[in-house]
Design an enzyme around this catalytic site. Structure first.
Site, mmCIF file in Angstrom:
data_model
loop_
_atom_site.group_PDB
_atom_site.id
_atom_site.type_symbol
_atom_site.label_atom_id
_atom_site.label_comp_id
_atom_site.label_asym_id
_atom_site.label_seq_id
_atom_site.Cartn_x
_atom_site.Cartn_y
_atom_site.Cartn_z
ATOM 1 N N PRO A 297 -1.391 -12.105 59.798
ATOM 2 C CA PRO A 297 -2.051 -11.862 58.516
ATOM 3 C C PRO A 297 -2.564 -10.420 58.397
ATOM 4 O O PRO A 297 -3.077 -9.844 59.365
ATOM 5 C CB PRO A 297 -3.207 -12.863 58.535
ATOM 6 C CG PRO A 297 -2.687 -13.997 59.368
ATOM 7 C CD PRO A 297 -1.879 -13.337 60.451
ATOM 8 N N ASP A 298 -2.406 -9.851 57.232
ATOM 9 C CA ASP A 298 -2.871 -8.508 56.853
ATOM 10 C C ASP A 298 -2.044 -7.380 57.436
ATOM 11 O O ASP A 298 -2.293 -6.200 57.130
ATOM 12 C CB ASP A 298 -4.341 -8.277 57.250
ATOM 13 C CG ASP A 298 -5.302 -9.270 56.631
ATOM 14 O OD1 ASP A 298 -4.888 -9.976 55.688
ATOM 15 O OD2 ASP A 298 -6.451 -9.346 57.079
#
Length: 466
Positions: A297-298
């Site tokens: 994630p990210d």
């Protein structure tokens, strides 16, 4: 000991001494005979100074002290001999424990002098039973390979081994983890479930609501540098899910320079090499068992906070990770994270996805740990797809998007639980990726709660939507 999973591992039977064969059409080829030791040590040998026996369904080896070299005390399997092919990808996995902490060496090698090895690993065992997994690429072309555990050169001890599997991943055909399971896995050790089960919280006024609304729902398990030995950590999550015929959701969150835009979840593996070793072991530990993986994630949303060199390094690492899951975990659907509707422009995110090679992934994920509504997230994902070379399936994190985004992303007030895990809903799947009640960091309505720590107050706020 009986240990049965789909496709790639041996079952708890003493197998006939026949040539290795694929367990099913398109599946990996199992090279080990009798890796579960239910009744005997058939197919296994040891040096005369290292007697082996079956002990409660595991292989036990009594290793002498006083030897000079690792190979002075050995056990392994070489009859029947098995083939190793150059450039094929292999996974060796097993459970091990010992009567004391010791360093052990394992090899996959040609069983004739000078015994060249295509796998040569030293690992540490202790009194806790752990799962080990090693992936490697064949550097030999031989029909006379053997597996060894080299145990000498240390003080005497006893070693126990079980569920030994060596598979040739060549020819793996991806399967659908949804079709191989019956519903999503409810993590019995999630932070909210552990909080609910803690005797100290039995009389807490919010316990019943947290149990009913959060702790009993399917959600992701996050893995990173806090997870310890990653092969064992992954196995302890995926194994029970497979035994229950349920589909687990795993989040790989260990990229170097993680949360580069100044959030509260910085860290990750120290180097590119360390990350590649970690993610390869992660994939190998899943093996043929069905799973969903949300990858980093990210990691693509952070590009605007990184130098060109850092972006190129991250692109290499993510590309490598996707290939490992494709090769070593064929029944896993991997979703490369693509940020959220309020982050990068859809065309720019598509450019980043294409740069990594999203075509190798099953799809991409959006809204992880964020609050954008499902409608907003579907629109964003569809916009991303219009800029990809070929449209990909996508999943949406709906764990906290019931009231849409707030003024800030970090523990904002007034947010609410979203739709629980399901297929469809405008995406391939709606999932609780973020664990509801786990803090985003010391901010918002949780100013003193570190990132990743469960808070009953944050959980109750999501239940009540206020």
């Amino acid at each position: 000991m009986r240990w049965i999973t789909r496709g790639l591992v041996a079952v708890g039977l003493t197998l006939a001494l026949t040539a290795p064969a694929a367990t099913e059409a398109g599946a990996a080829t199992q090279l080990i005979q009798n890796g579960t030791f239910s009744t005997s040590t058939t197919s296994w040998w040891s040096t005369g100074n290292t007697p082996i026996s079956v002990d409660a369904g595991r292989l036990k080896a009594v290793v002498p002290g006083g030897t000079a070299n690792k190979w002075d005390a050995m056990l392994g399997q070489k009859m029947p001999a098995f083939p190793i092919h150059q450039n094929h990808r292999y996974t060796l996995s097993f459970d091990a424990s010992a009567s004391a902490t010791r360093e052990v060496r394992t090899t996959v090698q040609q069983n004739t002098a000078p015994y060249p090895a295509t796998l040569d690993k030293v690992f540490t065992v202790d009194t806790t039973i752990r799962r080990y997994a090693f992936a490697f690429t064949g550097s030999l072309e031989t029909v006379n390979a053997e597996l060894t555990f080299q145990l000498g050169g240390v003080a005497g001890f006893s070693l126990w081994l079980d569920n030994i599997s060596l598979v040739d991943n060549y020819g793996n055909v991806a399967g659908s983890p949804v079709q191989l399971t019956n519903g999503f896995y409810v993590d019995p050790n999630s932070n909210p479930k552990l909080w609910v089960d803690d005797p100290q919280n039995q009389n807490h006024p919010d316990r019943q609501a947290i149990s009913a609304s959060i702790a009993t729902k399917p959600m992701g398990r996050w893995f990173g540098n806090w997870s310890g030995e990653i092969a064992d950590a992954v196995h302890r999550f995926v194994g029970p899910a497979d035994a229950a015929d349920k589909l687990p959701v795993l989040v790989a969150y260990n990229i170097p320079g993680r949360d580069a835009c100044g959030g509260h979840s910085g860290g990750g593996a120290g180097t590119e090499a360390a990350y590649k070793a970690w993610i390869e072991t992660f994939a190998a530990a899943i093996g043929g068992r069905p799973a969903i993986v949300i990858l980093e994630p990210d990691s693509l949303g952070d590009f605007q906070c990184m130098t060109q060199a850092e972006q190129e390094e991250r692109t290499r690492m993510l590309s490598f990770a996707l290939q490992q899951f494709k090769t070593l975990a064929p029944n896993t659907w991997t979703y490369l994270d693509a940020g959220n509707a309020g982050w990068a422009d859809a065309s720019e995110m598509a450019r980043r996805l294409n740069g990594v090679g999203v075509g190798v992934a099953h799809g991409f994920s959006v809204n992880v740990s964020n609050y954008y509504t499902t409608t907003q997230s579907v629109a964003y994902a569809n916009a991303v797809n219009t800029h990809l070379g070929a449209a990909k399936p996508f999943v949406i994190d709906t764990s906290r998007n019931g009231n849409g985004p707030g003024a800030d992303w970090c523990n904002p007030p007034g947010r609410k639980l979203g739709t629980t895990a399901q297929q469809g809903g405008g995406a391939e799947m709606l999932l609780w990726v973020k664990v509801p009640g786990d803090s985003d960091g010391p901010c918002g309505i949780g100013p003193e709660i570190p990132a990743g720590q469960f808070s009953p107050a944050l959980a109750t706020s999501l239940i009540n939507g206020g």
